[in-house]
Design an enzyme around this catalytic site. Structure first.
Site, PDB file in Angstrom:
ATOM      1  N   ASP A 213       0.855  -1.166   0.000  1.00  0.00           N
ATOM      2  CA  ASP A 213       0.000   0.000   0.000  1.00  0.00           C
ATOM      3  C   ASP A 213       0.905   1.233   0.000  1.00  0.00           C
ATOM      4  O   ASP A 213       1.733   1.401   0.900  1.00  0.00           O
ATOM      5  CB  ASP A 213      -0.872  -0.050   1.266  1.00  0.00           C
ATOM      6  N   ASP A 258      -4.413   2.586  -4.312  1.00  0.00           N
ATOM      7  CA  ASP A 258      -2.982   2.599  -4.025  1.00  0.00           C
ATOM      8  C   ASP A 258      -2.480   1.235  -3.570  1.00  0.00           C
ATOM      9  O   ASP A 258      -1.411   1.122  -2.994  1.00  0.00           O
ATOM     10  CB  ASP A 258      -2.676   3.649  -2.949  1.00  0.00           C
TER      11      ASP A 258
END
Length: 375
Positions: A213, A258
């Site tokens: 992430d 993301d």
């Protein structure tokens, strides 16, 4: 060959090309079908390489001469030596007797023991895509003008099959590729992970999943705009692809937003960890964003039975959130002490979400300085 048999041969050629998947298989089906339809001993399909000005052989099929390869690495000829390519596309019959042709490919076929051939350009979207040729050996009947006409029909069928292959290949690419980064998309990752876990269950093969992430994407979007955020995603995707290349057979993917992943099937965990550490280091060196949080789940660790892709995702996801909560610049491996042990407990906690990975978000505190709002 009678008209009915020729019609059947055309249908069989089209069906064989439609059933093939990769381009080499499509080319092989085209060459084999044309050779059988024309009663030849040998056939080849070549593609026009316009940038190099060469006609490159994709496949040789049938009775191959000594040293001749079915899929040659770089057998090619100057385009200017082929009148049916450089000029008006037309099919032709040609004797391969010594001195009968100045065509360098004809000379190559003569040296390989072939006596005559029929050649037809494959025209795709109004432009010559390549060339189909079928040859016979000494003592066999020579091709006729009628054979040349039939070869032109076969070349048109081959061109149609190639066009269909290109359309299907593009459709598959769009269906399984993330448009922004060019990595595999969530659908492709899910399919590959399901297959990998099934192999693990049947053979014990190691499956490892890295979930990562990007830190600070929201801050980049808010400060510099979404175009800058997209550039960060693209750059991180390139870094992930570079690191994944060091792991044999690994798949790099973008899960959405993301979140990214690296999936390794049948490779030792040590290689995956090394790539994940390299990913964390390289992501930290990008001039935008705040690095990356990485979690690893592997069947090589003490994480309990992994009977589904969903559980491996939960484990990797929980490890990633523990990495983010700790502000770790190194990957957290589920099942390996400290935050890794906490990750297993988090993934297996009563009421832990099954397929909704974002349901884990509320179970980990953000790292110091990280935003607590949804990204």
């Amino acid at each position: 060959m009678g008209d009915e048999r020729r019609l059947r041969a055309v249908v069989e050629l089209a069906q064989a090309m439609a059933a093939a998947q990769a381009l080499p298989d499509v080319a092989l089906a085209a060459a084999a079908g044309a050779r059988e339809a024309l009663g030849g001993a040998f056939a080849a399909l070549s593609v026009l390489d316009a940038e190099r000005g060469r006609l490159r052989v994709l496949v040789n099929e049938g009775a191959l001469a000594e040293g001749e390869e079915a899929f040659p690495a770089d057998e090619s000829y100057p385009v200017g030596d082929f009148p049916e390519i450089a000029g008006e596309p037309r099919a032709r019959v040609e004797s391969l007797a010594e001195g009968a042709s100045s065509d360098p490919r004809a000379e190559a076929q003569r040296r390989r023991g072939r006596a005559c051939r029929v050649v037809a350009p494959a025209v795709l979207r109004g432009r010559v895509w390549g060339e189909l040729q079928v040859a016979r050996g000494p003592g066999e009947p020579e091709f006729t003008a009628r054979d040349a006409d039939f070869a032109a029909v076969l070349a048109a069928v081959v061109a149609a099959g190639l066009a269909q292959h290109e359309r299907l290949a593009e459709a598959r690419r769009l269906a399984f590729t993330d448009a922004l980064t060019g990595l595999a998309n969530r659908r492709a990752v899910d399919i590959r992970l399901d297959e990998a876990v099934e192999r693990h269950r049947s053979t014990g093969a190691v499956v490892s999943l890295v979930v990562c992430d990007i830190n600070g994407l929201k801050r980049v979007n808010d400060t510099y705009g979404h175009a800058a955020g997209d550039r960060l995603l693209e750059r991180f995707g390139a870094v992930l692809a570079l690191c994944a290349a060091s792991v044999p057979g690994a798949l790099a993917g973008r899960l959405g937003g993301d979140e990214f992943c690296l999936l390794a099937d049948g490779t030792g965990l040590a290689d995956v960890e090394r790539a994940a550490r390299d990913l964390c280091r390289r992501a930290g060196e990008l001039d935008v964003g705040s690095g990356v949080a990485c979690g690893i789940a592997s069947t090589a660790e003490a994480v309990g039975p992994v009977s589904s892709a969903r559980r491996l995702f939960r484990l990797a996801d929980a490890a990633q959130y523990r990495a983010k909560a700790a502000g770790s610049r190194e990957p957290v491996v589920a099942g390996r002490g400290g935050a890794g042990g906490e990750a297993v407990a988090l993934a297996d906690a009563p009421g832990a979400p099954g397929g909704d990975r974002r349901g884990l978000r509320g179970r980990a505190r953000p790292a110091p300085g990280e935003e607590a709002t949804p990204r």
